[in-house]
Motif scaffolding. Structure first.
Motif, PDB file in Angstrom:
ATOM      1  N   ASN A  36      12.431  -0.792  11.673  1.00 28.43           N
ATOM      2  CA  ASN A  36      12.530   0.611  12.050  1.00 28.43           C
ATOM      3  C   ASN A  36      11.597   1.446  11.173  1.00 28.43           C
ATOM      4  OD1 ASN A  36      13.867   3.416  11.526  1.00 28.43           O
ATOM      5  ND2 ASN A  36      14.692   2.718  13.490  1.00 28.43           N
ATOM      6  N   ARG A  37      10.897   2.384  11.772  1.00 26.23           N
ATOM      7  CA  ARG A  37       9.913   3.170  11.021  1.00 26.23           C
ATOM      8  C   ARG A  37      10.561   4.013   9.924  1.00 26.23           C
ATOM      9  NH1 ARG A  37       8.228   2.600  16.236  1.00 26.23           N
ATOM     10  NH2 ARG A  37       6.088   1.853  16.536  1.00 26.23           N
ATOM     11  N   SER A  38      11.769   4.482  10.157  1.00 28.65           N
ATOM     12  CA  SER A  38      12.452   5.246   9.105  1.00 28.65           C
ATOM     13  C   SER A  38      12.780   4.372   7.905  1.00 28.65           C
ATOM     14  CB  SER A  38      13.741   5.875   9.668  1.00 28.65           C
ATOM     15  OG  SER A  38      13.443   6.816  10.668  1.00 28.65           O
ATOM     16  N   LEU A  95      11.039   1.887   6.911  1.00 28.69           N
ATOM     17  CA  LEU A  95       9.791   1.674   6.167  1.00 28.69           C
ATOM     18  C   LEU A  95       9.580   2.787   5.145  1.00 28.69           C
ATOM     19  CD1 LEU A  95       7.235   0.592   8.933  1.00 28.69           C
ATOM     20  CD2 LEU A  95       8.687  -0.826   7.506  1.00 28.69           C
ATOM     21  N   ALA A 118       4.859   0.491   4.333  1.00 28.30           N
ATOM     22  CA  ALA A 118       4.107   1.064   5.441  1.00 28.30           C
ATOM     23  C   ALA A 118       3.823  -0.033   6.458  1.00 28.30           C
ATOM     24  CB  ALA A 118       2.795   1.679   4.943  1.00 28.30           C
ATOM     25  N   ALA A 119       3.684   0.368   7.711  1.00 26.23           N
ATOM     26  CA  ALA A 119       3.312  -0.590   8.741  1.00 26.23           C
ATOM     27  C   ALA A 119       2.009  -1.265   8.352  1.00 26.23           C
ATOM     28  CB  ALA A 119       3.169   0.117  10.086  1.00 26.23           C
ATOM     29  N   GLY A 142       5.972  -1.565  12.641  1.00 28.01           N
ATOM     30  CA  GLY A 142       6.923  -0.499  12.914  1.00 28.01           C
ATOM     31  C   GLY A 142       7.326  -0.557  14.374  1.00 28.01           C
ATOM     32  N   TYR A 143       8.642  -0.598  14.637  1.00 33.53           N
ATOM     33  CA  TYR A 143       9.095  -0.939  15.991  1.00 33.53           C
ATOM     34  C   TYR A 143      10.343  -0.152  16.355  1.00 33.53           C
ATOM     35  CZ  TYR A 143       9.084  -4.219  19.944  1.00 33.53           C
ATOM     36  OH  TYR A 143       8.983  -4.776  21.177  1.00 33.53           O
ATOM     37  N   ASP A 144      10.643  -0.136  17.627  1.00 35.18           N
ATOM     38  CA  ASP A 144      11.836   0.542  18.135  1.00 35.18           C
ATOM     39  C   ASP A 144      13.034  -0.393  17.984  1.00 35.18           C
ATOM     40  OD1 ASP A 144      13.698   2.102  19.370  1.00 35.18           O
ATOM     41  OD2 ASP A 144      12.813   1.999  21.378  1.00 35.18           O
ATOM     42  N   GLU A 163      18.078   1.568  12.975  1.00 42.67           N
ATOM     43  CA  GLU A 163      17.960   1.684  11.518  1.00 42.67           C
ATOM     44  C   GLU A 163      18.849   0.639  10.835  1.00 42.67           C
ATOM     45  OE1 GLU A 163      18.845   5.623  10.314  1.00 42.67           O
ATOM     46  OE2 GLU A 163      17.109   6.515  11.315  1.00 42.67           O
ATOM     47  N   GLN A 191      -1.442  -0.398  13.797  1.00 45.28           N
ATOM     48  CA  GLN A 191      -0.102  -0.164  13.262  1.00 45.28           C
ATOM     49  C   GLN A 191       0.324   1.303  13.318  1.00 45.28           C
ATOM     50  OE1 GLN A 191       2.257  -2.133  12.216  1.00 45.28           O
ATOM     51  NE2 GLN A 191       1.224  -4.078  12.408  1.00 45.28           N
ATOM     52  N   VAL A 192      -0.529   2.181  13.785  1.00 50.28           N
ATOM     53  CA  VAL A 192      -0.188   3.604  13.767  1.00 50.28           C
ATOM     54  C   VAL A 192       0.052   4.141  15.166  1.00 50.28           C
ATOM     55  CG1 VAL A 192      -1.398   4.029  11.619  1.00 50.28           C
ATOM     56  CG2 VAL A 192      -2.665   4.221  13.766  1.00 50.28           C
TER      57      VAL A 192
END
Length: 784
Positions: free
Chosen positions: A687-689, A691, A697-698, A723-725, A728, A782-783
């Motif tokens: 989850n990006r949060s 990270l 970082a991704a 970073g993925y859906d 959390e 990755q962004v």
């Protein structure tokens, strides 16, 4: 041999499942395996009457098949088996096992089909060609020297009903119930949970039920990669406006949208079928809380209905007549607050109430689930909560309703039906004694986790593997690899080379078998075989293609040879006659299991085959009480005996998963199209949060470490972060590469299924090799 392809990249997949993406993937593997000349003719007969059963998943085959009754992964499995590549004597002359252990899983299997029986020579560290007669004689002599309780007979789930029946007879005639199988690693939670709750260890749904259902609930199953042919009945259901409600941590494309690649109209048009009407991204390990929340909402709706004089939401007549334990379930569910259920499930109250509302409006509801439910510490309770949900509105014993566990390998359910089990209580011992003079040992044998423990402490000295890649499939795999060399005897029956074959014991044999796509001739006479699918349907099949080599033997012939070489004249089982005529084996199966397999020889060829009887479909409950049992959840924390609250902030719950380009431990390639990953398997989805809060970082490289039992270092990596859906606090990475993270003791209570779908892990910065850095997923990818 690297695990990373030179052109690794990440591009989120925007298209539907199926469609042109599937078509291109199919053509790519047919070209790569040089199977364009042999596979197309075979594919016309795959899953068809007088054809062969797909060697991949166990999903049901319709009696009125499509023009091509195939899917993308089914084609991959067929091409993988019909490849023109060969792994023959010259290959083993050129490569030591020490060298081959540096190859990847993909490279080992892609080299091609095994062609000759082999025996490991320690002096040269190579496999050397032997003869079948020598192999049978020597293996039999070594088995006679071993205590039967120290020998394990493992079955992967790919063998036919005929071979599976013979295999378990061989083990018991030899003197052991040590019959672990792949079901121990995936759906044993189903066998235990359903048996206790409704009295049968298998699902109650057939393909016909998809045509009658009003609503389908999905839990922890990725249909697009693991059973793609199921998308056809799901698409038909959606076209009838049937709601399909999904609970899954990841948004899997096959559960979202589908384009039928066999429909010219759909392929040239812009439209796709929306599969899910509700998609709830439940937290890893949160399914128990989610189902509890749905039931809590239903109970509230019921009380409101009774207070206002409206029609009951629950089927009280069914509950009174057919069930026990309803009041205890209500009391337990009422004891959980919405705050607790939301926190545990990762879903809001509104989402759970929305699912409950659709359920309450539907008269005929099916629940479909996979290993996302069974591979947890509370996997049995997960299954039983799904049963509870169905019982509340009488969703058993009527068309369009029931429970549908989606099994993995092609005949994993069938091999259990004909006796592959470590439990002698599940075997008709009196019948085996009367027919074959076999005394079934009274003691319970070793299941898969038991086998691993016994190998580690030296209690197992002999291992026979009927297919599979045991050392890659099991948890705690590095520890088991180190102990494997202590085996006195290691016999592997296989079609291709894999990692397990490269870790030799004192005496190691590699015996190549026919695939089920290949014509099986015994003394010049073509033989048929049979399987049982996920819905309990038994069908007869015939191979269609010529064998990959003259030295290959069928599984039946190999088992007969090993049994004769071991038991000699001391057996009343007619091994040689059975090898010559498989109809005699089917006749014996019918004698041992007459309720299921009577008149098998004719019934397996009737249109659509025949279904095993399931008493629940007549609302009969073969439980101790004679009724279905509501089983209340005792707790909701998936790892309450591993991690106590509050859970440390740096601990994530990891689930292992397959890519779109693999089946079980077989890796067809390095692309996971639906998740947007190409050219690599060395990734972890976060989850990006998470990270941000954990300081990563991704694109960063990390090692994953198991966050329990710190005195034993369990780690996997380096893996690159994507970073993925994903909810959390959760993480996902590929199986079997992450099996080293799963402690052997981290398994479902009562079923001992490894809890690979919920492993507490921490992230640690890692320095990848120069080769890995050169072939990493570019930072720009990755962004997105």
């Amino acid at each position: 041999m690297s695990l990373i392809h030179p052109q690794a990249h990440y591009t989120p997949y925007r298209s539907a499942a199926g469609g042109w993406g599937s078509a291109r993937s199919v053509m790519a593997i047919l070209w790569r395996e040089q199977a364009l000349a042999t596979a197309p003719r075979a594919l016309l007969k795959q899953n068809k009457p007088k054809g062969f059963a797909c060697v991949s998943c166990a999903w049901a085959k319709p009696g009125d098949p499509h023009g091509l009754e195939i899917c993308e992964n089914g084609v991959k499995a067929t091409a993988w088996e019909l490849t023109r590549h060969r792994t023959g004597p010259a290959f083993f002359e050129a490569h030591t096992l020490t060298e081959l252990r540096t190859w990847s899983d993909h490279a080992l299997e892609q080299h091609g089909r095994l062609t000759h029986p082999l025996r490991y020579d320690a002096a040269s560290d190579r496999y050397q060609v032997t003869t079948w007669e020598h192999a049978y004689r020597e293996i039999g002599a070594q088995l006679r020297l071993l205590d039967p309780q120290q020998v394990v007979f493992y079955a992967s789930g790919r063998a036919s009903l005929e071979a599976s029946f013979m295999y378990q007879l061989f083990a018991r005639a030899y003197g052991t119930n040590n019959l672990p199988d792949s079901s121990n690693m995936c759906h044993e939670s189903t066998s235990v949970g359903l048996q206790e709750s409704i009295g049968v260890p298998v699902g109650t749904v057939t393909l016909a039920d998809f045509e009658h259902t009003d609503c389908i609930f999905f839990f922890g199953q990725n249909v697009g990669s693991n059973a793609p042919r199921m998308l056809h009945p799901l698409q038909a259901a959606r076209k009838r406006q049937i709601p399909i409600i999904i609970f899954n941590p990841l948004r899997e494309r096959g559960l979202e949208r589908f384009v039928n690649p066999q429909s010219p109209r759909e392929m040239i048009g812009p439209e796709s079928t929306v599969i899910s009407t509700q998609y709830h991204q439940v937290k890893i390990g949160g399914d128990l809380a989610a189902v509890t929340g749905i039931i809590k909402a239903l109970l509230a709706m019921e009380r409101e209905a009774l207070a206002s004089g409206r029609v009951s939401v629950l089927d009280h007549a069914f509950i009174r007549e057919h069930t026990q334990g309803f009041d205890s379930l209500c009391q337990e569910v009422d004891g959980y607050s919405w705050e607790t259920l939301e926190r545990r499930s990762g879903l809001g109250r509104a989402a759970l109430e929305a699912a409950a509302t659709v359920y309450a409006r539907s008269e005929k509801v099916m629940v479909v689930y996979g290993m996302g439910m069974t591979q947890h510490r509370h996997g049995v309770e997960n299954v039983q909560m799904l049963v509870n949900l169905l019982l509340l509105r009488g969703n058993f014993g009527k068309p369009g309703a029931g429970i549908c566990p989606v099994r993995g390998h092609s005949n994993v359910q069938g091999q259990r039906t004909v006796g592959i089990t470590e439990d002698p209580a599940k075997v008709p011992a009196d019948t085996l004694r009367a027919l074959f003079g076999i005394e079934v040992p009274p003691n319970k044998g070793l299941a898969t986790v038991d086998t691993c423990e016994a190998i580690l402490d030296g209690r197992v000295k002999g291992f026979i593997g009927l297919g599979g890649n045991f050392l890659r499939a099991i948890p705690d795999s590095p520890r088991l690899e180190r102990a494997w060399s202590d085996l006195a005897l290691d016999v592997q029956v296989a079609t291709k080379l894999n990692r397990t074959h490269l870790v030799p014991g004192a005496s190691t044999w590699l015996l190549p078998c026919l695939g089920h796509i290949e014509i099986d001739r015994q003394d010049g006479v073509v033989q048929a075989y049979s399987t049982e699918d996920s819905t309990g349907c038994v069908r007869g099949w015939l191979g269609t293609n010529e064998p990959a080599g003259e030295q290959l033997r069928s599984e039946v012939a190999i088992i007969a040879g090993l049994a004769s070489g071991t038991l000699g004249d001391n057996s009343r089982v007619p091994w040689s006659a059975w090898r010559q005529d498989y109809a005699l084996i089917r006749s014996a199966i019918g004698q041992v299991y007459p309720e299921i397999f009577h008149d098998m020889e004719s019934r397996m060829w009737q249109t659509g085959g025949f279904h095993r009887p399931v008493a629940v479909n007549q609302r009969q409950w073969p439980t101790e009480s004679g009724k279905a049992q509501f089983v209340a959840p005792r707790r909701l924390n998936p790892d309450d005996d591993v991690l106590h609250e509050p859970i440390p902030r740096d601990v994530l719950q990891l689930m292992t998963l397959r890519s779109n380009d693999q089946f079980n431990t077989t890796v067809y390639g390095y692309d996971d199209r639906f998740r947007g990953v190409h050219g690599t398997r060395s990734v972890v989805f976060l989850n990006r949060s998470d990270l941000v809060r954990l300081g990563f970082a991704a694109g960063d490289w990390v090692t994953l470490r198991t966050a329990v039992e710190p005195e034993v270092v369990r780690e996997a990596g380096p893996l690159q972060i994507i970073g993925y859906d994903i909810p959390e606090g959760c993480a996902a990475a590929y199986y079997p590469e992450c099996n080293p993270l799963v402690p052997l003791w981290h398994h479902a209570e009562r079923s001992k299924v490894p809890a690979a779908k919920s492993v507490p892990v921490t992230l640690h910065r890692a320095q990848p090799s120069a080769a890995q850095l050169a072939r990493a997923v570019p930072a720009r990818d990755q962004v997105r």
